[in-house]
Each structure stands twice: as structure tokens, then as C-alpha cells.
Design a protein around this motif. Structure first.
Motif, PDB file in Angstrom:
ATOM      1  N   TRP A  11      -6.470   1.581   1.596  1.00  0.00           N
ATOM      2  CA  TRP A  11      -7.318   0.407   1.400  1.00  0.00           C
ATOM      3  C   TRP A  11      -6.921  -0.745   2.314  1.00  0.00           C
ATOM      4  CZ3 TRP A  11      -4.351  -3.722   0.122  1.00  0.00           C
ATOM      5  CH2 TRP A  11      -3.136  -3.481  -0.524  1.00  0.00           C
ATOM      6  N   VAL A  12      -5.690  -0.773   2.729  1.00  0.00           N
ATOM      7  CA  VAL A  12      -5.184  -1.853   3.570  1.00  0.00           C
ATOM      8  C   VAL A  12      -5.843  -1.853   4.950  1.00  0.00           C
ATOM      9  CG1 VAL A  12      -3.203  -0.631   4.535  1.00  0.00           C
ATOM     10  CG2 VAL A  12      -3.092  -3.093   4.194  1.00  0.00           C
TER      11      VAL A  12
ATOM     12  N   ASN B 179       0.831  -1.205   0.000  1.00  0.00           N
ATOM     13  CA  ASN B 179       0.000   0.000   0.000  1.00  0.00           C
ATOM     14  C   ASN B 179       0.868   1.260   0.000  1.00  0.00           C
ATOM     15  OD1 ASN B 179      -2.443   1.524   2.228  1.00  0.00           O
ATOM     16  ND2 ASN B 179      -2.354   1.570   0.017  1.00  0.00           N
TER      17      ASN B 179
ATOM     18  N   ASP C 253       2.568   1.582  -3.419  1.00  0.00           N
ATOM     19  CA  ASP C 253       1.584   1.766  -4.488  1.00  0.00           C
ATOM     20  C   ASP C 253       1.103   3.217  -4.565  1.00  0.00           C
ATOM     21  OD1 ASP C 253      -0.211   0.990  -6.559  1.00  0.00           O
ATOM     22  OD2 ASP C 253      -1.829   0.915  -5.072  1.00  0.00           O
TER      23      ASP C 253
ATOM     24  N   TRP D 259       0.389   6.069   0.898  1.00  0.00           N
ATOM     25  CA  TRP D 259      -0.654   6.234   1.917  1.00  0.00           C
ATOM     26  C   TRP D 259      -1.795   7.157   1.507  1.00  0.00           C
ATOM     27  CZ3 TRP D 259       0.419   2.302   4.681  1.00  0.00           C
ATOM     28  CH2 TRP D 259       1.684   2.052   5.208  1.00  0.00           C
TER      29      TRP D 259
END
Length: 101
Positions: A51-52, A41, A44, A47
Motif C-alpha cells: 500500500w505504501v 509497511n 505490518d 511486503w
């Protein structure tokens, strides 16, 4: 009689050990997998989209309920409840059989 009681104790202890192993394996998987997901996450989207947290929260709730069950912290579904419910179901079965004989 003593051998039978010892055997029953052994079986209950073995079952409890299996439950504990499953819980600790699930806890280890939770920590490892969610650690990896946190890293993914971060790399990607830095932050911006967390979604995590949804995955961590849902899995965490499931893990908490498993812990409550494994460590007998659910008073309404503990070993005493199970024994009482088993006796109740057996009485119902007996009364049903007597009713239809």
C-alpha cells in the motif's frame, strides 16, 4: 530608477529563494515520511500488501510537478509566459474599460 530595479530584483530573488526552500523542505519530508511508511509497511505485513507504493507514487508525482515549476522547466508556464499573460490581461482590462466608458 536604478534603486527601483534593484529592489525588484531583490524581491524576485527573495521569492525564488522561498520557492526553493519550500521545495527542499517538501523533498526532505517526502524522503523521511516515506522511509517511515516503508518500515511500517514492512513490519505490518512483510511486503505482502504494498500500500505504501500508492502513497509514494502520488506524492512523488506532486513533487515532480513542484520541481518542474520551481526550476522553470515548464516552458508553457515559465516566467516569459507569466509576463506575456500579465500584459494580455492588462490589455483586456483596458479595452473593457474603454468599451464601457
Amino acid at each position: 530608477m536604478e534603486d527601483s530595479q534593484q529592489h525588484q530584483k531583490y524581491l524576485r530573488a527573495k521569492e525564488r529563494l522561498e520557492e526553493l526552500k519550500k521545495f527542499y523542505n517538501n523533498l526532505a519530508a517526502y524522503i523521511i515520511v516515506n522511509g517511515i511508511l516503508l518500515v511500517i509497511n514492512y513490519y505490518d505485513n512483510m511486503w505482502r500488501e504494498m500500500w505504501v507504493l500508492f502513497v509514494i507514487a502520488i506524492w512523488g508525482i506532486v513533487l515532480v510537478f513542484q520541481a518542474l515549476r520551481v526550476f522553470n522547466l515548464l516552458p508553457f508556464l515559465g516566467p516569459g509566459w507569466e509576463a506575456r499573460k500579465m500584459q494580455e490581461l492588462m490589455r483586456e482590462e483596458d479595452s473593457y474599460e474603454k468599451k464601457w466608458k
